[in-house]
Structures are given as structure tokens and as C-alpha cells.
Design a protein around this motif. Structure first.
Motif, mmCIF file in Angstrom:
data_model
loop_
_atom_site.group_PDB
_atom_site.id
_atom_site.type_symbol
_atom_site.label_atom_id
_atom_site.label_comp_id
_atom_site.label_asym_id
_atom_site.label_seq_id
_atom_site.Cartn_x
_atom_site.Cartn_y
_atom_site.Cartn_z
ATOM 1 N N ALA A 429 -41.216 32.268 -6.097
ATOM 2 C CA ALA A 429 -42.111 33.129 -5.322
ATOM 3 C C ALA A 429 -41.841 34.599 -5.609
ATOM 4 N N GLY A 430 -40.579 34.933 -5.873
ATOM 5 C CA GLY A 430 -40.239 36.319 -6.174
ATOM 6 C C GLY A 430 -40.816 36.805 -7.482
ATOM 7 N N PHE A 431 -40.961 35.898 -8.447
ATOM 8 C CA PHE A 431 -41.520 36.263 -9.743
ATOM 9 C C PHE A 431 -43.018 35.975 -9.839
ATOM 10 N N GLY A 432 -43.494 35.027 -9.048
ATOM 11 C CA GLY A 432 -44.853 34.526 -9.203
ATOM 12 C C GLY A 432 -44.860 33.377 -10.187
ATOM 13 N N GLU A 437 -43.294 31.142 -15.515
ATOM 14 C CA GLU A 437 -43.460 30.339 -16.725
ATOM 15 C C GLU A 437 -43.261 31.194 -17.978
ATOM 16 N N ARG A 438 -43.790 32.403 -17.932
ATOM 17 C CA ARG A 438 -43.618 33.317 -19.079
ATOM 18 C C ARG A 438 -42.150 33.726 -19.215
ATOM 19 N N LEU A 439 -41.506 34.023 -18.085
ATOM 20 C CA LEU A 439 -40.080 34.354 -18.107
ATOM 21 C C LEU A 439 -39.258 33.203 -18.680
ATOM 22 N N SER A 440 -39.641 31.977 -18.357
ATOM 23 C CA SER A 440 -38.919 30.806 -18.867
ATOM 24 C C SER A 440 -38.979 30.738 -20.386
ATOM 25 N N ARG A 441 -40.119 31.121 -20.939
ATOM 26 C CA ARG A 441 -40.241 31.114 -22.406
ATOM 27 C C ARG A 441 -39.375 32.216 -23.028
ATOM 28 N N VAL A 442 -39.317 33.374 -22.379
ATOM 29 C CA VAL A 442 -38.444 34.447 -22.871
ATOM 30 C C VAL A 442 -36.989 34.009 -22.758
ATOM 31 N N LYS A 443 -36.660 33.367 -21.650
ATOM 32 C CA LYS A 443 -35.295 32.864 -21.436
ATOM 33 C C LYS A 443 -34.910 31.884 -22.542
ATOM 34 N N ALA A 444 -35.817 31.001 -22.898
ATOM 35 C CA ALA A 444 -35.523 29.997 -23.926
ATOM 36 C C ALA A 444 -35.229 30.648 -25.276
ATOM 37 N N ARG A 445 -35.810 31.801 -25.520
ATOM 38 C CA ARG A 445 -35.571 32.491 -26.795
ATOM 39 C C ARG A 445 -34.233 33.230 -26.790
ATOM 40 N N TYR A 446 -33.914 33.911 -25.688
ATOM 41 C CA TYR A 446 -32.749 34.798 -25.681
ATOM 42 C C TYR A 446 -31.517 34.190 -25.007
ATOM 43 N N ASP A 447 -31.696 33.182 -24.164
ATOM 44 C CA ASP A 447 -30.557 32.533 -23.502
ATOM 45 C C ASP A 447 -30.882 31.056 -23.286
ATOM 46 N N PRO A 448 -31.027 30.297 -24.369
ATOM 47 C CA PRO A 448 -31.474 28.904 -24.255
ATOM 48 C C PRO A 448 -30.506 28.005 -23.494
ATOM 49 N N ASP A 449 -29.227 28.367 -23.451
ATOM 50 C CA ASP A 449 -28.236 27.541 -22.750
ATOM 51 C C ASP A 449 -27.989 28.020 -21.326
ATOM 52 N N ASN A 450 -28.751 28.990 -20.883
ATOM 53 C CA ASN A 450 -28.651 29.512 -19.506
ATOM 54 C C ASN A 450 -27.227 29.989 -19.194
ATOM 55 N N VAL A 451 -26.654 30.704 -20.141
ATOM 56 C CA VAL A 451 -25.335 31.312 -19.926
ATOM 57 C C VAL A 451 -25.395 32.262 -18.731
ATOM 58 N N PHE A 452 -26.470 33.024 -18.653
ATOM 59 C CA PHE A 452 -26.638 33.992 -17.569
ATOM 60 C C PHE A 452 -27.418 33.330 -16.430
ATOM 61 N N HIS A 453 -26.696 32.561 -15.616
ATOM 62 C CA HIS A 453 -27.345 31.824 -14.529
ATOM 63 C C HIS A 453 -26.868 32.262 -13.147
ATOM 64 N N LEU A 454 -25.862 33.127 -13.096
ATOM 65 C CA LEU A 454 -25.420 33.627 -11.793
ATOM 66 C C LEU A 454 -26.297 34.816 -11.413
ATOM 67 N N ASN A 455 -27.504 34.488 -10.979
ATOM 68 C CA ASN A 455 -28.545 35.459 -10.649
ATOM 69 C C ASN A 455 -29.655 34.681 -9.943
ATOM 70 N N HIS A 456 -30.758 35.328 -9.683
ATOM 71 C CA HIS A 456 -31.937 34.591 -9.234
ATOM 72 C C HIS A 456 -32.518 33.955 -10.500
ATOM 73 N N ASN A 457 -32.131 32.722 -10.709
ATOM 74 C CA ASN A 457 -32.164 32.165 -12.059
ATOM 75 C C ASN A 457 -33.527 31.676 -12.502
ATOM 76 N N VAL A 458 -33.824 32.021 -13.739
ATOM 77 C CA VAL A 458 -34.973 31.501 -14.474
ATOM 78 C C VAL A 458 -34.451 30.431 -15.428
ATOM 79 N N LYS A 459 -34.945 29.227 -15.300
ATOM 80 C CA LYS A 459 -34.515 28.138 -16.179
ATOM 81 C C LYS A 459 -35.222 28.255 -17.532
ATOM 82 N N PRO A 460 -34.514 28.053 -18.630
ATOM 83 C CA PRO A 460 -35.159 28.114 -19.943
ATOM 84 C C PRO A 460 -36.253 27.056 -20.077
ATOM 85 N N ALA A 461 -37.358 27.451 -20.664
ATOM 86 C CA ALA A 461 -38.439 26.487 -20.902
ATOM 87 C C ALA A 461 -37.955 25.415 -21.878
ATOM 88 N N VAL A 462 -38.367 24.199 -21.640
ATOM 89 C CA VAL A 462 -38.014 23.078 -22.529
ATOM 90 C C VAL A 462 -39.088 22.933 -23.591
#
Length: 465
Positions: A429-432, A437-462
Motif C-alpha cells: 500500500a505504501g508503494f502502490g 510490481e515495477r519495483l520488483s522488476r528493478v529489485k530482480a535486476r539489482y538485488d536478485p537474492d534480496n540481500v537488502f531485505h531489512l527495510n520495507h521490503n520489495v521482493k524480487p520479481a520471479v
């Protein structure tokens, strides 16, 4: 028999060669200070705190964490209410040694280190009569604040902090140093406008500055029984106010300041604050309907912006629990509900029950950024701060009660910097949903293993095969 070597010792040994910052492990003289964050409720013991002095240090720390399977936390200002700057038994990438601010007055921009706090930025830009939107507390980290969107006193005039983000240097999970701006890594640059620390360690940000030759305030104190009229009037004032006006209306415990009547100190009061990027006379004109009400104390004056930023500062180490609701409207019924919550506000504590006006440049900002709350005209922010552990349930219950009372007018979107861990639905809800969904695709490119997950986390797109 060969003595066993602990995880902290082996990680530190792997990190120290060539590392230009400082490394702390349990037992070191500086370890406890290095693991202390703003919220006194957080007591985590990382295996290693890597106080980095450069992007190369950051990359080395990430490599050590990866090689040894250590969970990664990233610390800027350490203001996350959920304590996301610390990892239990993991490695903390601590940026506090990277807090330089380089101001370019001709370009009206500032290059800010990833570990700088608001006071570093505000005091560097003030000699040039320049400023940008900052957090309402001087010890807030510039990086986390900006990456999460960045709501502050100047937002109605200058936009959110992320609206003023021109470029960022990022160390990604694999140790790559990336420079992101509108024409370089554009999808990553978009994601940094509200997507938080999901995509890498931001070691520096370049921010747009604005002319701010004078800052003024009108601050009024009302008896709590006069609060409903004051809040309604504040609402009406701000709904027609120019973009130069900002501020908030809040119930707080009156502080022991010279301008506060002695019989109000330590008691519940309603405070109305109008901030203004201009002269006191113009601020007074905007606030005239409030000034016409029966009030017990007032200040109408200029104030250096860096000093205004310190007005709501509270000492670190107190217990904190916050939340927020962003509203589509604030009718009289909502005013009544808002003011009713003041009756159970924990007094005397530094707790704040705040109504923030939005609108202005916030609402006019880029609609595609992952900030769906920016279109809301009002925000209610119950900000629980207290000292004694015995009050934990009482204050947390009060914060949740405020949220619940605002739901009839709530948009559902929320500024994630204002909340702790409230579940994945609140994160989306905070991101919309579409932006997530768009953030998830960016996440999959730059942090596919979700190393940076101690945050309001965006899961990498599969990836779909």
C-alpha cells in the motif's frame, strides 16, 4: 587443540585488510555505541559493524557478508523505528563516517554523504540561503529519509525530498558501484524516488537546493478543551493557504520553555504551527484566523531553517512506536475523532499526536513515483515516544487506536518512513500495487537474492520461464 574462532572474529579478519574505516565486534570498546540506534526498544547484537569510509569499503563489507553468509543491515542515521539499521548476528554497513556535504551554490545543488544527518545538510546550505526539504528532526539520516520519499516542513513549497534527488551513487549487492540519474540506470533512479533501501547501499546523493532567504513561524498554544476549534480552524487555514505555508497541528505535552505559561508545562496542550518560506508579516496574514482564537501563548518570528529543524528533536534512547494514516478528507467528524484521541495521549511524555497538511508541490510531483500517498491532502501521525518499559502496551495501544479512528477517511496509502513493521500489505500500500510490481522488476535486476531485505521490503520479481 586449536582454539575455535568466532564468526565475528573471522568476519572482522576478512574485512580489515585494506578497509579504511573502522570495524567493531562484540567486546570492542566502541561496539555498544556502534550498535545503538535512536529507538531505545531495539537491542540487537550484530556480529560485525563495518563503519565504512568509502564506496570501496562498502563493497568489501558486502563481499565479506556474502562469503560468510551474514545478514546485511544498512545504517545511515539509525532512525528507523523498527530498528532496520541493525541485524542480530549479521553485518551492519554503517555509513556514519561518510557524512560530508559539498554545496555548489552556483548549481544550487549539494552532494551529501550516505551517512549524513539533516543537521549536516541544513547547516552546510544555510550560509548560502539555500535549502531543500528535510526531515522534521535534525538527527534523521538524509539517505533513508530521501529514498523513502522525504516529507518535511518545506514540502508544500519545494516538493518531497526525493523530488529533489538529482543523482545517487549506489553499491549494489554484488559490489558494483553504480551512478544513477535520469539518463544513467534510469529504472534504478526511478526506484530511488520512494523505493527505500531495497536496491543497494546509497553512498552519496546529489540534491537540488532552493533559495530560502528567510523562514518564519507562527506557533500558538491552546488549552486542550479549545483544541477542536483550533484544529478545525487550522484545517480551514491550510486548505486555502499558499504553497509557502506548511506546518502541523498537534497535541503534545507542553515543554518547559520560557514562552510557555508555567501552568501549562508538563500538561496536555494543542499546538498549531504554521511554517512559512517568507517574512513573519506574511506568515501572520496566513495564520490570522488562528491568531484570532483564544490562545495562551504565541510566537511569530523568523527562525533559521536549521533551528526550525531542531524544534521537535527528542534525545535518542527513548522508546518509540509510530504509525500513520493518509486521508482523502478531513471533515468535522474526522476532527472530532482526532481530538478525542488526545484525551488518552500519554502525558507527560514526548509523544506527539500530529496532523500534517499535504498538498502544494507534494501533490504536483511526479505521479508515477512509488508514492501513492502524495495526492492525499492530510496525514495523521501518532508518534509514540516514552521512557519506561512498563508503558509499552499503553502507548502502542494508543498509537493503534489513533490509526483505527482515522480509517473512515483513510486512503490506504501510507508514507513508509512513518511506520514500523505493519505487514507486507501495508508495504504494498505504501508503494502502490502497480509501482510495487515495477519495483520488483528493478529489485530482480539489482538485488536478485534480496540481500537488502531489512527495510520495507520489495521482493524480487520471479522470472517467468
Amino acid at each position: 587443540m586449536t582454539p575455535r574462532t568466532s564468526v565475528p572474529d573471522t568476519a572482522a579478519a576478512g574485512l580489515r585488510p585494506g578497509f579504511t574505516g573502522e570495524v567493531h565486534v562484540p567486546g570492542d570498546p566502541g561496539y555498544d555505541e556502534a550498535r545503538t540506534v535512536f529507538n531505545g526498544m531495539i537491542d540487537r547484537r550484530p556480529a560485525v559493524v563495518a563503519q565504512c569510509a568509502s564506496g570501496t569499503d562498502v563493497a568489501r563489507a558486502l563481499a565479506v557478508a556474502r562469503d560468510r553468509g551474514l545478514e546485511v543491515a544498512v545504517r545511515g542515521g539509525g532512525h528507523s523505528v523498527a530498528g532496520m539499521a541493525l541485524s542480530e548476528g549479521g553485518l551492519v554497513v554503517d555509513l556514519r563516517r561518510m557524512r560530508s556535504v559539498e554545496v555548489d551554490p552556483g548549481a544550487r545543488s549539494a552532494r551529501v554523504g550516505g551517512g549524513a544527518v539533516m543537521s549536516d545538510l541544513d547547516r552546510a546550505t544555510q550560509p548560502y540561503a539555500l535549502a531543500t526539504t528535510g526531515g522534521r528532526v535534525s538527527t534523521t539520516g538524509v539517505g533513508g529519509f530521501t529514498l523513502g520519499g522525504g516529507s518535511g516542513w518545506l514540502e508544500r513549497a519545494f516538493g518531497l525530498a526525493c523530488d529533489n534527488l538529482l543523482a545517487a551513487d549506489v553499491v549494489t549487492a554484488d559490489g558494483t558501484l553504480v551512478h544513477a540519474r535520469a539518463d544513467e540506470h534510469p529504472e534504478l533512479f526511478w526506484a530511488l524516488h520512494g523505493g527505500g533501501g531495497n536496491f543497494g547501499v546509497v553512498t552519496s546523493l546529489t540534491l537540488r537546493l532552493h533559495e530560502l532567504p528567510r523562514m518564519s513561524i507562527v506557533m500558538l498554544l491552546f488549552r486542550p478543551e479549545d483544541g477542536p476549534e483550533a484544529v478545525r480552524t487550522y484545517r480551514d487555514v491550510m486548505e486555502s493557504a499558499p504553497d509557502e505555508a506548511g506546518g502541523g497541528c498537534m497535541y503534545v505535552t507542553a515543554p518547559p520553555e520560557e514562552w510557555v505559561p508555567e501552568d501549562m508545562v508538563g500538561r496536555l496542550v494543542c499546538a498549531a504551527l504554521v511554517t512559512f518560506t517568507g517574512t513573519p508579516d506574511r506568515a501572520r496574514d496566513v495564520a490570522a484566523p488562528l491568531l484570532a482564537l483564544d490562545h495562551r501563548a504565541e510566537i511569530v518570528d523568523t527562525i533559521p531553517y536549521a533551528e526550525l529543524q531542531c524544534m521537535l528533536d527528542d534525545p535518542p534512547g527513548l522508546r518509540n512506536y509510530w504509525s500513520a494514516e493518509y486521508l482523502d478528507a478531513f471533515p468535522d467528524e474526522a476532527v472530532t475523532a482526532f481530538c478525542a484521541n488526545a484525551a488518552t495521549l500519554p502525558v507527560p511524555t514526548p509523544t506527539q499526536h500530529v496532523l500534517f497538511p499535504m498538498g502544494g508541490a507534494v501533490a504536483r510531483g511526479a505521479a508515477d513515483h512509488p508514492l501513492p500517498w502524495r495526492s492525499c491532502p492530510w496525514a495523521v501521525h501518532p508518534f509514540g515516544i516514552w521512557e519506561n518499559e512498563t508503558d509499552d502496551e499503553r502507548v502502542r495501544g494508543w498509537v493503534r487506536g489513533v490509526r483505527d479512528s482515522m480509517l473512515p477517511w483513510a486512503n490506504g496509502a501510507v508514507y513508509l518512513n512513518f511506520i514500523g513493521r505493519e505487514g507486507q500489505e501495508r508495504v504494498v500500500a505504501g508503494f502502490g500495487e502497480r509501482a510495487y510490481e515495477r519495483l520488483s522488476r528493478v529489485k530482480a535486476r539489482y538485488d536478485p537474492d534480496n540481500v537488502f531485505h531489512l527495510n520495507h521490503n520489495v521482493k524480487p520479481a520471479v522470472a517467468v520461464v
